[in-house]
Design a protein around this motif. Structure first.
Motif, PDB file in Angstrom:
ATOM      1  N   GLY A  55       1.452  -1.569   5.255  1.00 58.01           N
ATOM      2  CA  GLY A  55       1.247  -1.952   3.861  1.00 58.01           C
ATOM      3  C   GLY A  55      -0.198  -2.365   3.627  1.00 58.01           C
ATOM      4  O   GLY A  55      -0.769  -2.096   2.571  1.00 58.01           O
ATOM      5  N   THR A  84      -3.105  -9.183   1.776  1.00 54.31           N
ATOM      6  CA  THR A  84      -3.639  -8.760   0.474  1.00 54.31           C
ATOM      7  C   THR A  84      -5.128  -9.104   0.391  1.00 54.31           C
ATOM      8  O   THR A  84      -5.954  -8.283  -0.026  1.00 54.31           O
ATOM      9  N   VAL A 125       1.196  -9.330  -6.860  1.00 53.49           N
ATOM     10  CA  VAL A 125       2.066  -9.208  -5.685  1.00 53.49           C
ATOM     11  C   VAL A 125       3.492  -9.625  -6.071  1.00 53.49           C
ATOM     12  O   VAL A 125       3.706 -10.749  -6.512  1.00 53.49           O
ATOM     13  N   SER A 175       5.318  -1.810   2.214  1.00 57.47           N
ATOM     14  CA  SER A 175       5.272  -2.031   3.664  1.00 57.47           C
ATOM     15  C   SER A 175       6.652  -1.749   4.235  1.00 57.47           C
ATOM     16  O   SER A 175       7.668  -2.043   3.592  1.00 57.47           O
TER      17      SER A 175
HETATM   18  C1  LIG Z   1       2.935  -9.373   0.219  1.00 60.12           C
HETATM   19  C2  LIG Z   1       2.501  -8.547   1.388  1.00 60.12           C
HETATM   20  N1  LIG Z   1       1.442  -7.726   1.264  1.00 60.12           N
HETATM   21  C3  LIG Z   1       1.037  -6.943   2.273  1.00 60.12           C
HETATM   22  C4  LIG Z   1       1.678  -6.954   3.481  1.00 60.12           C
HETATM   23  C5  LIG Z   1       1.151  -6.118   4.600  1.00 60.12           C
HETATM   24  O1  LIG Z   1       2.070  -5.220   5.108  1.00 60.12           O
HETATM   25  P1  LIG Z   1       1.947  -4.717   6.647  1.00 60.12           P
HETATM   26  O2  LIG Z   1       2.449  -5.818   7.511  1.00 60.12           O
HETATM   27  O3  LIG Z   1       2.818  -3.517   6.680  1.00 60.12           O
HETATM   28  O4  LIG Z   1       0.525  -4.400   6.866  1.00 60.12           O
HETATM   29  C6  LIG Z   1       2.789  -7.781   3.672  1.00 60.12           C
HETATM   30  C7  LIG Z   1       3.487  -7.799   4.974  1.00 60.12           C
HETATM   31  O5  LIG Z   1       4.162  -8.660   5.402  1.00 60.12           O
HETATM   32  C8  LIG Z   1       3.221  -8.611   2.598  1.00 60.12           C
HETATM   33  O6  LIG Z   1       4.268  -9.425   2.713  1.00 60.12           O
END
Ligand SMILES: Cc1ncc(COP(=O)(O)O)c(C=O)c1O
Length: 388
Positions: A55, A84, A125, A175
């Protein structure tokens, strides 16, 4: 991961028997990754989908595709996983952190006040499966010509007033890590409508795709540049194709369990955080509000002892601004030349002064997240606990 079974096993076994695990198998060959991308885009009502490693990388690839870089400002909320903020810094831009409102998501009023002539994008978000106030946020983005990138890591399958989360902005980023609603252990994806943005994101996610036979012909001078590597194997695509088919079923079950728990909490006199779109909530969590952090902690302790999955936001590991802002404030970059603040007149010590985040700290510290159980047996246990 809420659910996985023989369908995932069969998909993986089928794939292994082909001995073809690379996502490109030549022009015109529909691979698992490519099929998942089309299925995800169609599920979201978008034109393009792109599967990748995480993600975080979906956010990075979206920002690269949108041309965001050094000197630019990108607005994010105080309540989000650190990824983020990290994604913004990875492309050399500056995270402008805006407080959350009563719904615990990006406050549109504070967003309007945070805009400068350097603001290029906004990343609302949808935390804990709960939609942001997308009407107000989108209006502001359209009015100010800003790129809107939805971080849907925690809310795939939810909607805002009937529109799937991730399909409202210019990009939607998902994600698929272990903790997410559907998962392949790790993984991420973006969806978008714009063909050029999609090609640029493809290139950002795979520096080699402009050379390989599968895609070479689809690129032109506007979409060829030096990219990176965020590719996944066919295993990820195959598992996620099955998981995507489960998604609506998972969400329906969670929503039904959430409604029963919320009713029970209401009867017991607990206050819940307000929602921007009740029907679009994914049903994964319930945010219970208290008048102060001490009360929240004490209640969380009682609930945990009784067997509920209760987590005060104050002790979530890396999800609220006070848990991660020091990395930005102290300009923690291993190589000083990669410090994005060198391209900006904004000073981290002022930009991230703790007083700026006071409204969020108070709200979030006084909140408990209750995770909604997926299994009906576990739901019965929790309802019994709440009724005593
Ligand atoms: C709100 C939010 N954004 C971004 C991410 C990033 O995702 P990833 O762990 O797949 O890089 C997460 C992951 O936990 C998340 O909860």
């Amino acid at each position: 991961m809420y659910e996985a079974g023989k369908e995932e096993l069969e998909a993986v076994a089928r794939l292994l028997s082909t001995q073809k695990l690379f996502r490109y198998q030549g022009p015109g060959v529909a691979t698992e990754c490519q099929s998942f991308e089309q299925e995800l885009a169609s599920f979201m009502g978008q034109d393009f989908g792109l599967l990748m490693t995480s993600g975080t990388n979906a956010l990075v690839a979206s920002m690269i595709a949108a041309g965001i870089g050094p000197g630019d400002e990108v607005v994010i909320p105080t309540y989000t996983f650190f990824a983020t903020a990290a994604a913004v810094v990875t492309v050399g831009a500056i995270p402008i952190i805006v407080n959350v409102d009563e719904s615990l998501s990006l406050c549109p009023k504070e967003l309007a006040e945070a805009l400068t002539d350097r603001t290029k994008a906004v990343i609302p978000v949808h935390m804990d499966g709960r939609p942001c106030d997308m009407k107000s946020i989108k209006e502001l983005c359209l009015k100010n010509n800003l790129v809107l990138i939805e971080d849907v890591a925690q809310a795939i399958g939810g909607h805002y007033q009937g529109q799937r989360l991730g399909s409202i902005g210019d990009f939607g980023c998902y994600s698929f890590n272990q903790d997410k609603i559907i998962s392949a252990g790790e993984g991420g994806a973006l969806v978008c409508r714009d063909a050029l943005a999609y090609k640029r994101a493809q290139n950002a996610h795979d520096a080699c795709c402009v050379f390989g036979a599968t895609l070479r012909e689809t690129f032109d001078k506007d979409s060829v540049f030096v990219g990176g590597s965020m590719r996944v194997s066919e295993l990820t695509g195959a598992i996620l194709r099955v998981q995507l088919q489960r998604l609506d079923g998972i969400i329906n079950q969670l929503r039904s369990h959430q409604a029963q728990l919320e009713k029970s909490l209401g009867r017991a006199g607990f206050a819940l955080a307000s929602k921007n779109c009740k029907q679009g909530d994914c049903g994964t969590s319930i945010m219970v509000r208290f008048s102060n952090p001490e009360e929240a902690l004490a209640q969380s302790k009682r609930w945990t002892e009784l067997g509920l999955r209760s987590l005060p936001i104050s002790i979530r590991p890396a999800h609220a601004v006070w848990q991660w802002v020091h990395l930005l404030r102290e300009e923690k970059f291993l190589n000083a030349k990669l410090n994005p603040y060198q391209w900006s007149s904004r000073k981290p010590r002022e930009l991230y002064h703790p007083l700026n985040f006071h409204p969020s700290v108070e709200r979030l510290m006084s909140t408990i997240k209750l995770s909604v159980p997926y299994s009906p047996e576990e739901l019965e246990k929790q309802l019994a606990i709440l009724s005593t």
